[in-house]
Scaffold this motif. Structure first.
Motif, short mmCIF file in Angstrom:
data_model
loop_
_atom_site.label_atom_id
_atom_site.label_comp_id
_atom_site.label_asym_id
_atom_site.label_seq_id
_atom_site.Cartn_x
_atom_site.Cartn_y
_atom_site.Cartn_z
N MET A 1 -21.03 -23.11 44.82
CA MET A 1 -20.28 -23.53 43.64
C MET A 1 -19.81 -22.30 42.87
SD MET A 1 -19.47 -26.42 42.18
CE MET A 1 -18.84 -27.03 40.64
N ILE A 2 -18.55 -22.25 42.53
CA ILE A 2 -18.01 -21.12 41.79
C ILE A 2 -18.54 -21.18 40.36
CG2 ILE A 2 -15.90 -19.97 41.01
CD1 ILE A 2 -14.45 -21.43 43.26
N PRO A 3 -19.09 -20.07 39.82
CA PRO A 3 -19.62 -20.11 38.46
C PRO A 3 -18.52 -20.34 37.44
CG PRO A 3 -19.56 -17.85 39.30
CD PRO A 3 -19.23 -18.74 40.45
N GLN A 4 -18.87 -21.11 36.41
CA GLN A 4 -17.91 -21.38 35.35
C GLN A 4 -17.60 -20.10 34.59
OE1 GLN A 4 -19.22 -24.44 32.74
NE2 GLN A 4 -17.64 -24.05 31.23
N ARG A 5 -16.34 -19.94 34.23
CA ARG A 5 -15.95 -18.76 33.49
C ARG A 5 -16.52 -18.80 32.08
NH1 ARG A 5 -9.67 -18.41 34.91
NH2 ARG A 5 -10.07 -20.49 35.66
N GLU A 6 -17.12 -17.69 31.66
CA GLU A 6 -17.78 -17.62 30.37
C GLU A 6 -16.79 -17.88 29.25
OE1 GLU A 6 -20.62 -14.46 27.96
OE2 GLU A 6 -20.03 -14.10 30.04
N GLY A 7 -17.22 -18.70 28.28
CA GLY A 7 -16.40 -18.96 27.11
C GLY A 7 -15.44 -20.12 27.27
N ARG A 8 -15.36 -20.73 28.45
CA ARG A 8 -14.45 -21.85 28.66
C ARG A 8 -15.26 -23.13 28.81
NH1 ARG A 8 -9.19 -20.12 30.10
NH2 ARG A 8 -8.73 -22.24 30.63
N PRO A 9 -14.87 -24.21 28.13
CA PRO A 9 -15.64 -25.45 28.21
C PRO A 9 -15.54 -26.11 29.59
CG PRO A 9 -13.59 -25.81 27.01
CD PRO A 9 -13.70 -24.33 27.25
N GLU A 10 -16.61 -26.76 29.97
CA GLU A 10 -16.63 -27.50 31.24
C GLU A 10 -15.74 -28.74 31.12
OE1 GLU A 10 -20.02 -29.45 34.15
OE2 GLU A 10 -20.21 -29.70 31.97
N ILE A 11 -14.96 -29.01 32.15
CA ILE A 11 -14.14 -30.23 32.21
C ILE A 11 -14.81 -31.18 33.19
CG2 ILE A 11 -11.88 -31.21 32.71
CD1 ILE A 11 -10.68 -28.43 32.15
N ALA A 24 -12.94 -37.15 48.86
CA ALA A 24 -13.45 -35.85 49.30
C ALA A 24 -12.39 -34.77 49.13
CB ALA A 24 -13.90 -35.93 50.75
N GLY A 25 -11.14 -35.10 49.44
CA GLY A 25 -10.06 -34.14 49.29
C GLY A 25 -9.83 -33.75 47.84
N ILE A 26 -9.86 -34.74 46.95
CA ILE A 26 -9.69 -34.47 45.52
C ILE A 26 -10.83 -33.59 45.02
CG2 ILE A 26 -9.64 -35.51 43.23
CD1 ILE A 26 -8.34 -37.99 44.56
N ARG A 27 -12.05 -33.95 45.42
CA ARG A 27 -13.22 -33.17 44.99
C ARG A 27 -13.09 -31.72 45.47
NH1 ARG A 27 -18.79 -33.59 43.76
NH2 ARG A 27 -18.80 -35.87 43.74
N ALA A 28 -12.64 -31.54 46.71
CA ALA A 28 -12.51 -30.18 47.26
C ALA A 28 -11.48 -29.37 46.49
CB ALA A 28 -12.14 -30.25 48.74
N VAL A 29 -10.36 -29.99 46.12
CA VAL A 29 -9.34 -29.28 45.35
C VAL A 29 -9.89 -28.90 43.98
CG1 VAL A 29 -7.11 -29.52 44.19
CG2 VAL A 29 -7.37 -30.32 46.54
N LEU A 30 -10.52 -29.85 43.30
CA LEU A 30 -11.02 -29.59 41.96
C LEU A 30 -12.14 -28.54 41.96
CD1 LEU A 30 -11.04 -33.18 40.41
CD2 LEU A 30 -9.32 -31.39 40.15
N ALA A 31 -12.88 -28.47 43.07
CA ALA A 31 -13.98 -27.50 43.18
C ALA A 31 -13.48 -26.06 43.19
CB ALA A 31 -14.81 -27.77 44.42
N VAL A 38 -16.89 -32.32 39.01
CA VAL A 38 -16.82 -33.75 39.32
C VAL A 38 -18.20 -34.34 39.10
CG1 VAL A 38 -16.39 -35.49 41.10
CG2 VAL A 38 -14.94 -33.44 40.98
N VAL A 39 -18.33 -35.24 38.14
CA VAL A 39 -19.63 -35.80 37.77
C VAL A 39 -19.91 -37.16 38.40
CG1 VAL A 39 -19.71 -34.52 35.60
CG2 VAL A 39 -18.69 -36.80 35.65
N ALA A 40 -18.88 -37.84 38.93
CA ALA A 40 -19.09 -39.15 39.52
C ALA A 40 -17.90 -39.53 40.38
CB ALA A 40 -19.30 -40.21 38.44
N GLU A 41 -18.16 -40.41 41.37
CA GLU A 41 -17.11 -40.97 42.22
C GLU A 41 -17.26 -42.48 42.27
OE1 GLU A 41 -16.76 -39.32 46.10
OE2 GLU A 41 -17.10 -37.24 45.44
N ALA A 42 -16.13 -43.17 42.32
CA ALA A 42 -16.14 -44.63 42.38
C ALA A 42 -15.20 -45.10 43.48
CB ALA A 42 -15.71 -45.22 41.04
#
Length: 236
Positions: A1-11, A24-31, A38-42
């Motif tokens: 997992m790429i570390p979140q950049r310091e000072g920027r809020p989590e989306i 899976a494709g959407i999750r991979a792009v957003l990652a 990505v906190v949940a999938e439906a």
């Protein structure tokens, strides 16, 4: 997992699509963006609404057509019961009527499934910031569909849109153009060198004067009127 950049809020993002490979494709792009989680999938709209209430994501990415409760109905319920979650609709070519329905359901962003990965990230970031985001392809499809009566109808709609825009103040026209370009209130404020509260007041006035319910619908008017600005380097 790429570390979140310091000072920027989590989306925090929820994904809803009935096809696991699409999710899976959407999750991979957003990652690939260190600020997006990505906190949940439906797999359908009903589950998406339940998971939004459970996880409170900042953005929900919903497929328009899903079995049972579809994306449009889910978007309406999310807009009504969890207004802090912005909704992006995923669509394919040929679903123009669904896009127009979703505009009335409170969706803030629209993306073509076959679009570029960068558009997905840009759309999530824009909606997370409270902006409307229309993929250029979606905007073109919406404007064309609204004018599907032919060249005369297209000209009439453009003329009507320009007349509605001309009824705004000069500053409101500037704000509408930037809103239509996908900028958030904060980005508009920086571009115009004003405080964000002033932009919020202008946006509220614009929605009332245009007679539209949300920023996405106002963005369509901006596209129809042809007043979009060039993209600025600060927009992401």
């Amino acid at each position: 997992m790429i570390p979140q950049r310091e000072g920027r809020p989590e989306i925090r993002v929820l994904i809803a699509d009935d096809e696991p490979m699409i999710r899976a494709g959407i999750r991979a792009v957003l990652a690939t963006d260190p600020d997006i989680t990505v906190v949940a999938e439906a797999g359908d709209g009903h589950q998406a609404v339940e998971l939004v209430h459970r996880h409170r994501p900042r953005v929900a990415v919903l497929d328009i057509r899903m079995p049972g409760t579809g994306g449009i109905e889910a978007a309406r319920k999310i807009h009504r019961t969890a207004p802090d979650t912005g909704v992006i609709m995923l669509t394919t070519f040929g679903e123009d009527d669904y896009i127009l329905q979703a505009l009335g359901g409170g969706a803030m962003g629209f993306l073509i499934k076959s679009g570029e990965p960068e558009e997905l990230i840009a759309g999530v970031r824009a909606v997370a910031d409270g902006a409307a985001y229309l993929s250029p392809k979606v905007a073109a499809r919406v404007v064309a569909h609204l004018a599907s009566g032919g060249a005369g109808a297209l000209a009439d709609r453009r003329t009507a849109a320009r007349a509605r825009v001309e009824a705004l103040t000069a500053r409101e026209r500037e704000v509408l153009a930037l809103l239509g370009g996908g900028l958030s209130n904060g980005q508009i404020a920086r571009r115009l060198h004003v405080v964000e509260g002033t932009v919020k007041a202008h946006v509220s006035s614009i929605l009332a004067r245009l007679g539209v319910e949300n920023r996405a619908a106002a963005a369509v008017v901006a596209h129809e009127a042809g007043i979009l600005p060039p993209r600025a380097p600060e927009q992401r």
